[in-house]
Design a protein around this motif. Structure first.
Motif, PDB file in Angstrom:
ATOM      1  N   HIS A 133      26.842  18.727  71.837  1.00 30.24           N
ATOM      2  CA  HIS A 133      25.686  19.210  72.585  1.00 30.24           C
ATOM      3  C   HIS A 133      24.852  18.019  73.057  1.00 30.24           C
ATOM      4  CE1 HIS A 133      26.399  23.380  71.259  1.00 30.24           C
ATOM      5  NE2 HIS A 133      26.804  22.822  70.132  1.00 30.24           N
ATOM      6  N   TYR A 134      24.936  17.756  74.346  1.00 31.32           N
ATOM      7  CA  TYR A 134      24.150  16.693  74.970  1.00 31.32           C
ATOM      8  C   TYR A 134      22.923  17.338  75.605  1.00 31.32           C
ATOM      9  CZ  TYR A 134      28.350  13.863  74.348  1.00 31.32           C
ATOM     10  OH  TYR A 134      29.430  13.199  73.806  1.00 31.32           O
ATOM     11  N   ILE A 135      21.752  16.884  75.179  1.00 26.92           N
ATOM     12  CA  ILE A 135      20.525  17.594  75.551  1.00 26.92           C
ATOM     13  C   ILE A 135      19.517  16.614  76.139  1.00 26.92           C
ATOM     14  CG2 ILE A 135      18.819  19.288  74.787  1.00 26.92           C
ATOM     15  CD1 ILE A 135      20.412  19.513  72.138  1.00 26.92           C
ATOM     16  N   ASN A 136      18.981  16.944  77.292  1.00 28.83           N
ATOM     17  CA  ASN A 136      17.876  16.189  77.865  1.00 28.83           C
ATOM     18  C   ASN A 136      16.570  16.639  77.222  1.00 28.83           C
ATOM     19  OD1 ASN A 136      19.198  14.590  79.940  1.00 28.83           O
ATOM     20  ND2 ASN A 136      19.581  16.529  80.995  1.00 28.83           N
ATOM     21  N   GLN A 137      15.702  15.682  76.913  1.00 29.61           N
ATOM     22  CA  GLN A 137      14.371  16.075  76.469  1.00 29.61           C
ATOM     23  C   GLN A 137      13.696  16.869  77.595  1.00 29.61           C
ATOM     24  OE1 GLN A 137      11.784  12.828  75.490  1.00 29.61           O
ATOM     25  NE2 GLN A 137      10.328  14.136  74.392  1.00 29.61           N
ATOM     26  N   GLY A 138      13.250  18.066  77.259  1.00 37.49           N
ATOM     27  CA  GLY A 138      12.717  18.974  78.264  1.00 37.49           C
ATOM     28  C   GLY A 138      13.768  19.867  78.876  1.00 37.49           C
ATOM     29  N   GLY A 139      15.033  19.707  78.450  1.00 38.15           N
ATOM     30  CA  GLY A 139      16.126  20.454  79.053  1.00 38.15           C
ATOM     31  C   GLY A 139      16.610  21.625  78.219  1.00 38.15           C
ATOM     32  N   SER A 140      17.745  22.172  78.636  1.00 33.64           N
ATOM     33  CA  SER A 140      18.310  23.388  78.046  1.00 33.64           C
ATOM     34  C   SER A 140      19.682  23.100  77.452  1.00 33.64           C
ATOM     35  CB  SER A 140      18.440  24.490  79.107  1.00 33.64           C
ATOM     36  OG  SER A 140      17.240  24.679  79.816  1.00 33.64           O
ATOM     37  N   GLU A 141      20.119  23.995  76.578  1.00 32.11           N
ATOM     38  CA  GLU A 141      21.448  23.873  75.974  1.00 32.11           C
ATOM     39  C   GLU A 141      21.827  25.227  75.396  1.00 32.11           C
ATOM     40  OE1 GLU A 141      25.065  22.262  74.628  1.00 32.11           O
ATOM     41  OE2 GLU A 141      23.727  21.892  76.285  1.00 32.11           O
ATOM     42  N   LEU A 142      23.104  25.395  75.057  1.00 29.20           N
ATOM     43  CA  LEU A 142      23.597  26.632  74.457  1.00 29.20           C
ATOM     44  C   LEU A 142      24.416  26.289  73.228  1.00 29.20           C
ATOM     45  CD1 LEU A 142      24.943  29.790  76.183  1.00 29.20           C
ATOM     46  CD2 LEU A 142      26.307  28.759  74.359  1.00 29.20           C
ATOM     47  N   VAL A 143      24.195  27.028  72.136  1.00 27.08           N
ATOM     48  CA  VAL A 143      24.959  26.849  70.914  1.00 27.08           C
ATOM     49  C   VAL A 143      25.448  28.211  70.439  1.00 27.08           C
ATOM     50  CG1 VAL A 143      22.927  27.038  69.405  1.00 27.08           C
ATOM     51  CG2 VAL A 143      24.947  25.801  68.592  1.00 27.08           C
ATOM     52  N   THR A 144      26.636  28.226  69.861  1.00 28.45           N
ATOM     53  CA  THR A 144      27.161  29.450  69.256  1.00 28.45           C
ATOM     54  C   THR A 144      27.241  29.240  67.747  1.00 28.45           C
ATOM     55  OG1 THR A 144      29.468  28.735  69.492  1.00 28.45           O
ATOM     56  CG2 THR A 144      28.510  29.996  71.309  1.00 28.45           C
ATOM     57  N   PHE A 145      27.170  30.334  66.993  1.00 24.57           N
ATOM     58  CA  PHE A 145      27.206  30.224  65.536  1.00 24.57           C
ATOM     59  C   PHE A 145      27.595  31.564  64.928  1.00 24.57           C
ATOM     60  CE2 PHE A 145      22.913  31.157  66.918  1.00 24.57           C
ATOM     61  CZ  PHE A 145      22.442  32.110  66.038  1.00 24.57           C
ATOM     62  N   THR A 146      27.914  31.526  63.646  1.00 23.57           N
ATOM     63  CA  THR A 146      28.339  32.724  62.920  1.00 23.57           C
ATOM     64  C   THR A 146      27.423  32.929  61.717  1.00 23.57           C
ATOM     65  OG1 THR A 146      30.632  32.360  63.576  1.00 23.57           O
ATOM     66  CG2 THR A 146      30.241  33.870  61.734  1.00 23.57           C
ATOM     67  N   VAL A 147      26.976  34.160  61.521  1.00 22.21           N
ATOM     68  CA  VAL A 147      26.086  34.514  60.424  1.00 22.21           C
ATOM     69  C   VAL A 147      26.814  35.457  59.479  1.00 22.21           C
ATOM     70  CG1 VAL A 147      23.795  35.390  59.819  1.00 22.21           C
ATOM     71  CG2 VAL A 147      24.170  34.384  62.065  1.00 22.21           C
ATOM     72  N   SER A 148      26.541  35.337  58.193  1.00 25.90           N
ATOM     73  CA  SER A 148      27.092  36.274  57.218  1.00 25.90           C
ATOM     74  C   SER A 148      26.031  36.587  56.178  1.00 25.90           C
ATOM     75  CB  SER A 148      28.350  35.699  56.560  1.00 25.90           C
ATOM     76  OG  SER A 148      28.053  34.487  55.898  1.00 25.90           O
ATOM     77  N   GLY A 149      26.293  37.631  55.369  1.00 25.39           N
ATOM     78  CA  GLY A 149      25.300  38.083  54.407  1.00 25.39           C
ATOM     79  C   GLY A 149      24.296  39.022  55.057  1.00 25.39           C
ATOM     80  N   TYR A 150      23.211  39.293  54.349  1.00 22.02           N
ATOM     81  CA  TYR A 150      22.186  40.200  54.867  1.00 22.02           C
ATOM     82  C   TYR A 150      21.149  39.396  55.645  1.00 22.02           C
ATOM     83  CZ  TYR A 150      18.368  43.569  55.048  1.00 22.02           C
ATOM     84  OH  TYR A 150      17.364  44.384  55.485  1.00 22.02           O
ATOM     85  N   TRP A 151      21.018  39.682  56.941  1.00 20.65           N
ATOM     86  CA  TRP A 151      20.061  38.981  57.789  1.00 20.65           C
ATOM     87  C   TRP A 151      19.513  39.942  58.835  1.00 20.65           C
ATOM     88  CZ3 TRP A 151      20.958  38.688  63.061  1.00 20.65           C
ATOM     89  CH2 TRP A 151      22.240  39.049  63.478  1.00 20.65           C
ATOM     90  N   THR A 152      18.340  39.633  59.338  1.00 21.45           N
ATOM     91  CA  THR A 152      17.721  40.457  60.378  1.00 21.45           C
ATOM     92  C   THR A 152      17.225  39.631  61.555  1.00 21.45           C
ATOM     93  OG1 THR A 152      15.622  40.359  59.168  1.00 21.45           O
ATOM     94  CG2 THR A 152      17.003  42.313  58.828  1.00 21.45           C
ATOM     95  N   GLU A 153      17.219  38.311  61.405  1.00 22.92           N
ATOM     96  CA  GLU A 153      16.758  37.429  62.486  1.00 22.92           C
ATOM     97  C   GLU A 153      17.600  36.172  62.484  1.00 22.92           C
ATOM     98  OE1 GLU A 153      12.942  34.540  63.528  1.00 22.92           O
ATOM     99  OE2 GLU A 153      12.675  36.187  62.102  1.00 22.92           O
ATOM    100  N   ALA A 154      18.058  35.746  63.668  1.00 25.52           N
ATOM    101  CA  ALA A 154      18.865  34.536  63.767  1.00 25.52           C
ATOM    102  C   ALA A 154      18.627  33.890  65.118  1.00 25.52           C
ATOM    103  CB  ALA A 154      20.350  34.858  63.585  1.00 25.52           C
ATOM    104  N   GLY A 155      18.662  32.569  65.140  1.00 20.90           N
ATOM    105  CA  GLY A 155      18.442  31.862  66.387  1.00 20.90           C
ATOM    106  C   GLY A 155      18.487  30.366  66.182  1.00 20.90           C
ATOM    107  N   VAL A 156      17.735  29.662  67.031  1.00 14.54           N
ATOM    108  CA  VAL A 156      17.663  28.203  66.977  1.00 14.54           C
ATOM    109  C   VAL A 156      16.216  27.796  66.774  1.00 14.54           C
ATOM    110  CG1 VAL A 156      18.001  26.056  68.282  1.00 14.54           C
ATOM    111  CG2 VAL A 156      19.695  27.895  68.437  1.00 14.54           C
TER     112      VAL A 156
END
Length: 462
Positions: free
Chosen positions: A146-169
């Motif tokens: 993930h190459y990111i400019n300060q002030g810029g945008s990016e996309l990441v994918t991830f996998t969650v397990s267990g009991y959760w109700t909120e996920a993000g970056v």
């Protein structure tokens, strides 16, 4: 004498009856919560016009009550309560396995008890059903670079397990929500920003948390390219101050410099809060089609994150950051949607004047400000290139131009990335290969590089 004694007895009985009659129940409202974990912050409101003498909280599981909180209130009096008219009291406490080690994962009841401040000192209770959850969720980020400019945008994918109700970056003080990759709710992606005011050494993380307050985090490979944002001095002539204060603060009184400072500071913050709040209106689907388009034949008058020093009679009186691009062509030119989406705001908005905001889905939105005329309505679907209004100089503007901005989950980002089809194809769509069916195909097709025109530099505008 006997009659007097009887009268005294009757008076005492009557007074006691009145005091008992005046005693009232305590209304208890537990702040909504669905789960408690190791050490979960909780709160309740206790309402009794005579006040509350004491409060306690318990977690009941398998028929056993575990006390997690107890407090005696100051100023309580059993006999001198009738003249009191106390407002509701707020109590804050923590509950979980730390306070009650015998708790185990599973169903339980949270009970709050309050003892009234009156003659009877009755105890009243309220209870809600909760889950005890002591095991945190887990989260694993993708293996992409993930190459990111300060002030810029990016996309990441991830996998969650267990009991959760909120996920993000999370990037410093900022959080960005996530969305499912296809039909599996545990496979997620998040479009996020590395905000312009975030120190380059800040490490972004993916996270997942549950209502009990348990949170898991994971890092991912990234490289941030720091930016030295420009500094610019703007001299404020009296004519500009008169124009701005008369339009934005019509009917106001007092020194025009003080009025301008209030507009440029306090009103700017409120307007930016309004724009940030529009993140809640984003669609959970792609609405955009291909690279975003810069206003046709426009010159860049001011750039993203320019740090502006405002000067009056040669003296610096304020400093603010310009979170967008100022684009100019000619007066009253048609302003087109930079991409397809849905209008979520179309109204006069303080320093931004006549303003339109278009949602493009998944937290991505674009803003068009200082318009002389608005030609769309909230809720209207628009296509790329469709006219939204006409350029102008409404709001905090010194001349006819378009203030254009791009926002991710309410955070302003570099617009130029979204004008670049190759950047989208390199940084966004490859990471979405986990999406299923037609939507990923459409996303990949949308991001195919097209001919890119260079932004032309020109003069600054306010």
């Amino acid at each position: 004498m006997r009659i007097a004694a009887v009268l005294i007895l009757l008076a005492v009985v009557l007074a006691g009856a009145v005091l008992v009659f005046l005693s009232g129940a305590t209304e208890i409202k537990i702040r909504p919560v669905t789960a408690i974990g190791l050490d979960t912050p909780l709160a309740a409101q206790l309402a009794n016009r005579h006040g509350v003498r004491g409060a306690a909280a318990f977690v009941e599981q398998d028929g056993v009550r575990h006390k997690v909180f107890e407090q005696e209130m100051d100023g309580a009096s059993r006999f001198f309560f009738w003249w009191r008219n106390d407002p509701p009291a707020e109590v804050s406490f923590r509950a979980g396995k730390k306070q009650a080690p015998a708790l185990k994962d599973g169903k339980a009841r949270l009970i709050v008890a309050a003892r009234s401040n009156d003659l009877l000192a009755r105890t009243h209770e309220a209870a809600i059903e909760v889950q005890v959850i002591t095991r945190p969720p887990s989260v694993a980020a993708d293996g992409e670079q993930h190459y990111i400019n300060q002030g810029g945008s990016e996309l990441v994918t991830f996998t969650v397990s267990g009991y959760w109700t909120e996920a993000g970056v999370r990037v410093g003080k900022y959080t960005f929500r996530s969305f499912p990759l296809g039909s599996d709710e545990n496979r997620r992606f998040s479009l996020f920003a590395y905000p312009w005011d975030t120190p380059p050494g800040t490490v972004p993380v993916v996270y997942a948390r549950n209502p009990a307050g348990a949170e898991a985090q994971a890092r991912f490979w990234h490289k941030v390219f720091p930016k030295n944002f420009r500094r610019r001095d703007l001299e404020l002539p009296d004519s500009f101050l008169d124009k701005v204060t008369n339009e934005i603060d019509a009917g106001g009184s007092g020194d025009r410099v003080a009025r301008f400072l209030k507009i440029n500071g306090e009103l700017r913050r409120r307007n930016n809060e309004t724009l940030a709040g529009l993140r809640s209106k984003t669609e959970p689907r792609f609405l955009w089609d291909g690279p975003f388009v810069q206003l046709s034949n426009s010159k860049v008058e001011s750039q993203f994150a320019d740090i502006r020093s405002y000067l009056y009679q040669g003296k610096k009186i304020d400093e603010q950051t310009h979170l967008g691009f100022d684009l100019s062509v000619t007066a009253n030119v048609g302003v087109a949607a930079s991409n397809s989406g849905k209008v979520v705001l179309a109204e006069y908005l303080g320093i931004y004047g006549n303003c339109v905001v278009v949602d493009h889905g998944y937290g991505l939105q674009s803003i068009y400000a200082h318009l002389s005329k608005i030609e769309v309505k909230p809720g209207e679907a628009v296509k790329k290139g469709q006219t939204l209004g006409r350029s102008g100089a409404t709001g905090l503007a010194g001349g006819d131009h378009l203030h254009y901005g791009v926002y991710l989950h309410g955070v302003a980002v570099l617009p130029v990335e979204w004008w670049d089809g190759k950047w989208i194809a390199d940084n966004i769509t490859p990471k979405l290969e986990g999406r299923s069916g037609q939507e990923i195909a459409e996303a990949q097709q949308a991001a195919k590089p097209k001919a890119k025109g260079k932004a032309k530099a020109g003069k600054r505008k306010r």
